[in-house]
Design an enzyme around this catalytic site. Structure first.
Site, mmCIF file in Angstrom:
data_model
loop_
_atom_site.group_PDB
_atom_site.id
_atom_site.type_symbol
_atom_site.label_atom_id
_atom_site.label_comp_id
_atom_site.label_asym_id
_atom_site.label_seq_id
_atom_site.Cartn_x
_atom_site.Cartn_y
_atom_site.Cartn_z
ATOM 1 N N ASP A 51 83.322 -52.644 5.496
ATOM 2 C CA ASP A 51 84.554 -52.421 6.188
ATOM 3 C C ASP A 51 85.298 -50.999 5.585
ATOM 4 O O ASP A 51 86.394 -51.112 5.664
ATOM 5 C CB ASP A 51 85.518 -53.817 5.953
ATOM 6 C CG ASP A 51 85.499 -53.916 4.623
ATOM 7 O OD1 ASP A 51 85.188 -53.407 3.884
ATOM 8 O OD2 ASP A 51 86.741 -55.056 4.358
ATOM 9 N N HIS A 254 66.668 -28.757 1.826
ATOM 10 C CA HIS A 254 67.726 -29.711 1.956
ATOM 11 C C HIS A 254 67.821 -30.574 0.748
ATOM 12 O O HIS A 254 68.480 -31.788 1.173
ATOM 13 C CB HIS A 254 67.574 -30.446 3.283
ATOM 14 C CG HIS A 254 67.601 -29.579 4.423
ATOM 15 N ND1 HIS A 254 67.196 -29.996 5.642
ATOM 16 C CD2 HIS A 254 68.341 -28.334 4.597
ATOM 17 C CE1 HIS A 254 67.710 -28.960 6.432
ATOM 18 N NE2 HIS A 254 68.063 -27.991 6.086
ATOM 19 N N ASP A 271 74.192 -24.186 -3.474
ATOM 20 C CA ASP A 271 74.701 -23.873 -2.194
ATOM 21 C C ASP A 271 75.792 -24.817 -1.928
ATOM 22 O O ASP A 271 75.708 -26.061 -1.839
ATOM 23 C CB ASP A 271 73.538 -24.294 -1.081
ATOM 24 C CG ASP A 271 73.808 -23.901 0.073
ATOM 25 O OD1 ASP A 271 75.165 -23.812 0.502
ATOM 26 O OD2 ASP A 271 72.903 -23.658 0.981
ATOM 27 N N ASP A 282 80.716 -21.276 2.895
ATOM 28 C CA ASP A 282 79.488 -21.479 2.446
ATOM 29 C C ASP A 282 78.787 -20.399 1.669
ATOM 30 O O ASP A 282 78.630 -19.145 2.134
ATOM 31 C CB ASP A 282 78.661 -21.397 4.065
ATOM 32 C CG ASP A 282 77.104 -21.917 3.936
ATOM 33 O OD1 ASP A 282 76.823 -22.357 2.797
ATOM 34 O OD2 ASP A 282 76.632 -21.900 4.951
ATOM 35 N N HIS A 361 63.359 -20.094 6.523
ATOM 36 C CA HIS A 361 64.497 -20.211 7.550
ATOM 37 C C HIS A 361 65.164 -18.819 7.798
ATOM 38 O O HIS A 361 64.788 -17.779 7.578
ATOM 39 C CB HIS A 361 65.616 -21.035 6.499
ATOM 40 C CG HIS A 361 66.234 -20.484 5.257
ATOM 41 N ND1 HIS A 361 67.043 -19.551 5.287
ATOM 42 C CD2 HIS A 361 65.762 -20.686 4.152
ATOM 43 C CE1 HIS A 361 67.302 -19.096 4.179
ATOM 44 N NE2 HIS A 361 66.452 -19.717 3.228
ATOM 45 N N HIS A 365 74.238 -17.844 10.085
ATOM 46 C CA HIS A 365 74.658 -18.579 11.043
ATOM 47 C C HIS A 365 76.152 -18.288 11.252
ATOM 48 O O HIS A 365 76.854 -17.950 10.170
ATOM 49 C CB HIS A 365 74.483 -20.196 11.014
ATOM 50 C CG HIS A 365 74.896 -20.600 9.537
ATOM 51 N ND1 HIS A 365 76.138 -20.919 9.209
ATOM 52 C CD2 HIS A 365 74.121 -20.743 8.242
ATOM 53 C CE1 HIS A 365 76.295 -21.130 7.839
ATOM 54 N NE2 HIS A 365 75.089 -21.163 7.450
ATOM 55 N N HIS A 372 77.865 -24.635 10.256
ATOM 56 C CA HIS A 372 76.932 -23.899 11.461
ATOM 57 C C HIS A 372 77.974 -23.797 12.764
ATOM 58 O O HIS A 372 77.970 -24.842 13.458
ATOM 59 C CB HIS A 372 75.799 -24.865 11.501
ATOM 60 C CG HIS A 372 75.081 -24.664 10.161
ATOM 61 N ND1 HIS A 372 73.904 -25.826 10.374
ATOM 62 C CD2 HIS A 372 75.022 -24.269 9.113
ATOM 63 C CE1 HIS A 372 73.488 -25.489 8.920
ATOM 64 N NE2 HIS A 372 74.044 -24.356 8.224
ATOM 65 N N GLU A 395 72.075 -15.124 4.320
ATOM 66 C CA GLU A 395 71.488 -15.943 3.271
ATOM 67 C C GLU A 395 69.885 -15.804 3.246
ATOM 68 O O GLU A 395 69.353 -16.928 3.352
ATOM 69 C CB GLU A 395 72.006 -17.271 3.440
ATOM 70 C CG GLU A 395 71.600 -18.121 4.894
ATOM 71 C CD GLU A 395 72.423 -19.359 5.090
ATOM 72 O OE1 GLU A 395 71.761 -20.298 4.021
ATOM 73 O OE2 GLU A 395 73.279 -19.522 5.838
ATOM 74 N N TYR A 399 61.202 -18.951 -1.836
ATOM 75 C CA TYR A 399 61.025 -20.259 -2.279
ATOM 76 C C TYR A 399 59.367 -20.370 -2.674
ATOM 77 O O TYR A 399 58.766 -20.388 -1.831
ATOM 78 C CB TYR A 399 61.405 -21.364 -1.310
ATOM 79 C CG TYR A 399 62.772 -21.159 -0.791
ATOM 80 C CD1 TYR A 399 63.789 -21.497 -1.539
ATOM 81 C CD2 TYR A 399 63.036 -20.474 0.325
ATOM 82 C CE1 TYR A 399 65.247 -21.299 -1.028
ATOM 83 C CE2 TYR A 399 64.185 -19.953 0.770
ATOM 84 C CZ TYR A 399 65.271 -20.523 0.213
ATOM 85 O OH TYR A 399 66.459 -20.377 0.602
ATOM 86 N N ARG A 416 68.172 -18.356 -3.423
ATOM 87 C CA ARG A 416 68.874 -17.923 -2.198
ATOM 88 C C ARG A 416 70.375 -17.580 -2.602
ATOM 89 O O ARG A 416 70.879 -17.587 -3.640
ATOM 90 C CB ARG A 416 69.159 -19.090 -1.265
ATOM 91 C CG ARG A 416 70.019 -18.754 -0.060
ATOM 92 C CD ARG A 416 69.889 -19.859 0.973
ATOM 93 N NE ARG A 416 70.577 -21.211 0.861
ATOM 94 C CZ ARG A 416 69.783 -22.304 0.377
ATOM 95 N NH1 ARG A 416 68.473 -22.110 0.613
ATOM 96 N NH2 ARG A 416 70.416 -23.541 0.069
ATOM 97 N N GLU A 418 73.842 -16.220 -0.752
ATOM 98 C CA GLU A 418 74.348 -16.572 0.539
ATOM 99 C C GLU A 418 75.864 -16.025 0.524
ATOM 100 O O GLU A 418 76.860 -16.555 -0.423
ATOM 101 C CB GLU A 418 74.525 -18.039 0.968
ATOM 102 C CG GLU A 418 75.267 -18.287 2.188
ATOM 103 C CD GLU A 418 74.970 -19.711 2.822
ATOM 104 O OE1 GLU A 418 74.547 -20.517 1.894
ATOM 105 O OE2 GLU A 418 75.021 -19.891 3.908
HETATM 106 N N1 GLY Z 1 74.805 -25.008 3.370
HETATM 107 C C1 GLY Z 1 74.120 -24.948 4.681
HETATM 108 C C2 GLY Z 1 73.817 -23.518 4.731
HETATM 109 O O1 GLY Z 1 73.457 -22.644 4.051
HETATM 110 O O2 GLY Z 1 73.301 -23.405 6.174
HETATM 111 MN MN MN Z 2 74.738 -21.141 5.311
HETATM 112 MN MN MN Z 3 74.638 -22.828 2.418
#
Ligand code: GLY
Ligand code: MN
Ligand code: MN
Length: 448
Positions: A51, A254, A271, A282, A361, A365, A372, A395, A399, A416, A418
């Protein structure tokens, strides 16, 4: 070092004024046309366990058009309606429930404080909505987003259909609302940019605190704790589950367990973005756990940094969005070849997409109310042309999985970098530039 509430982000911007919500609704109604009706439910509350609920977060489209924070609400836009185009169904005031769950605006508050033309109790929607649908030929709605609401809408339409022999005119076209609305959301207004800048400034401050919370013998969750401390000090929450991955965990795109030990000699990828008044940020930075990059870490880091610089340079009005990714891929591929991580010619590496072994990737975005964010990346099959006021992330990363078929010295490094970039008339503007980024600057900040 404990973050201080007064540091960094500065004063919060003024909230988005009611007049801007009105302006957004008007723009949407104009696009929809006079014979349309638009229906948007608030986000449902979601159970976390038994709940207890997940923290409530309003649906981004509903929020964009109303600024109304409550669940159990439905916005209905009726273009050209003489008594006002904007209707809201919402919970009635309820002193006893409000004692447990907090205040409700009620229909009166919705009209007085949110610029709604007409508001009704949500319990009356079954009675009222069929009458609003009648005589409208087109319904704009997010079909398939909320199955329970889909069925309700179909039920209301069927109620009108059942009256055809009495002269009722049911709607006969059902259209995807996002097609119109998400074009509007893609171009950020000055007031939205102020919220985005503030969210970015909070996230930047949190990244800086996270760098200084990193030490060999610590844990990823301690770094995450530093992020949350800064976010909450500034009335922000996480825009998404932060990724705090040390050593090989940085290669798991992820990764969200955030519970591993921090080892001397490892790199840590963080991240993490804050959400402020519904607007996301982000940022990713990658830094050495012990405060000093190794030779291999620095070589790959500088390569990612160069790729990011080339990609950011494409963020100009008139350039195709795809040029951003293409620039990053080209620089990364050249660098991987010169470091010996890839073999062959640049042309072949690009053609065969061999770089995907280390960079799998896309380079960014849109960002806004959703991390996103909405908005098409292609228009009529072609990459969208960038316009001033668009905001997106840049970004690139590399890797090198622990199992990669490369010399051991490279394995287990994940990087990364970003940032968020605003397409401005005078060139790219990085909204997240407050976080140290050049390797020497990262080392200096961590030593400070
Ligand atoms: N943290 C999600 C991305 O970088 O797209
Ligand atoms: Mn991002
Ligand atoms: Mn990110």
């Amino acid at each position: 070092m404990a973050p201080r509430a007064a540091a960094g982000p500065g004063r919060a911007p003024a909230p988005i004024p009611a007049a801007e919500y009105q302006h957004r609704r008007r723009a949407l109604v104009e696009l929809a046309g006079d014979d349309a009706i638009l229906v948007l439910p608030a986000a449902p509350e979601r159970i976390r366990s038994h709940d207890t609920h997940h923290p409530y977060r309003q649906d981004s489209d509903f929020w964009y058009l109303t600024g109304f924070p409550e669940p159990e609400a439905v916005l209905v836009l009726v273009p050209g309606r003489p008594h006002g185009e904007t209707l809201l169904f919402c919970r009635e005031r309820h002193p006893e429930r409000e004692l447990w769950d907090g205040p409700r605006a009620g229909p009166e508050g919705a009209v007085d404080r949110f610029g709604i033309d007409d508001a009704y109790p949500i319990d009356d929607i079954d009675e009222i909505l069929p009458g609003l649908l009648e005589g409208r030929s087109r319904v704009y709605y997010h079909f398939g987003r909320d199955k329970d609401f889909d069925l309700k809408l179909i039920g209301w339409v069927n109620r009108v259909r059942a009256q055809v022999r009495q002269g009722a005119e049911p709607p006969h076209e059902f259209l995807e609302l996002g097609h119109l609305l998400h074009e509007l959301r893609l171009a950020k207004s000055p007031a939205e940019l102020r919220q985005l800048r503030h969210a970015a400034a909070i996230a930047a401050e949190a990244q800086k605190a996270a760098m200084r919370a990193t030490r060999p013998g610590g844990h990823e969750y301690e770094v995450e704790a530093a992020l949350w401390s800064v976010w909450r000090h500034h009335d922000a929450v996480a825009a998404y589950t932060p990724i705090v991955g040390a050593g090989p965990n940085a290669c798991v795109l992820h990764y969200v367990a955030n519970n591993a030990p921090l080892r001397d000699g490892d790199l840590l990828l963080c991240d993490a973005g804050a959400e402020y008044r519904g607007y996301a940020s982000d940022i990713t930075r990658s830094w050495p756990v012990n405060g000093r990059f190794s030779k291999e870490q620095r070589a790959l880091y500088e390569l990612v940094l160069a790729a990011q610089a080339a990609a950011i340079d494409e963020a100009r009005p008139g350039r195709p969005y795809a040029a951003v990714h293409d620039a990053a891929v080209r620089v990364l591929s050249e660098g991987l070849l010169s470091l010996g991580l890839l073999k062959g010619s640049l042309r072949k590496v690009l053609e065969a997409e061999a770089y995907k072994a280390f960079y799998m990737h896309k380079t960014g975005h849109w960002i806004g109310l959703d991390v996103h964010d909405v908005g098409d990346y292609k228009v009529a099959g072609e990459s969208r042309v960038l316009e001033a006021g668009m905001v997106f992330t840049v970004e690139p990363g590399l890797y090198v999985a622990p199992s990669a078929d490369v010399p051991a010295k490279w394995r287990g490094i994940g990087i990364r970098i970003e940032d968020e970039v605003l397409v401005a008339p005078g060139g790219p503007e990085v909204l997240t530039a407050a976080v140290p980024k050049a390797p020497d600057a990262v080392e200096a900040w961590m030593a400070g």
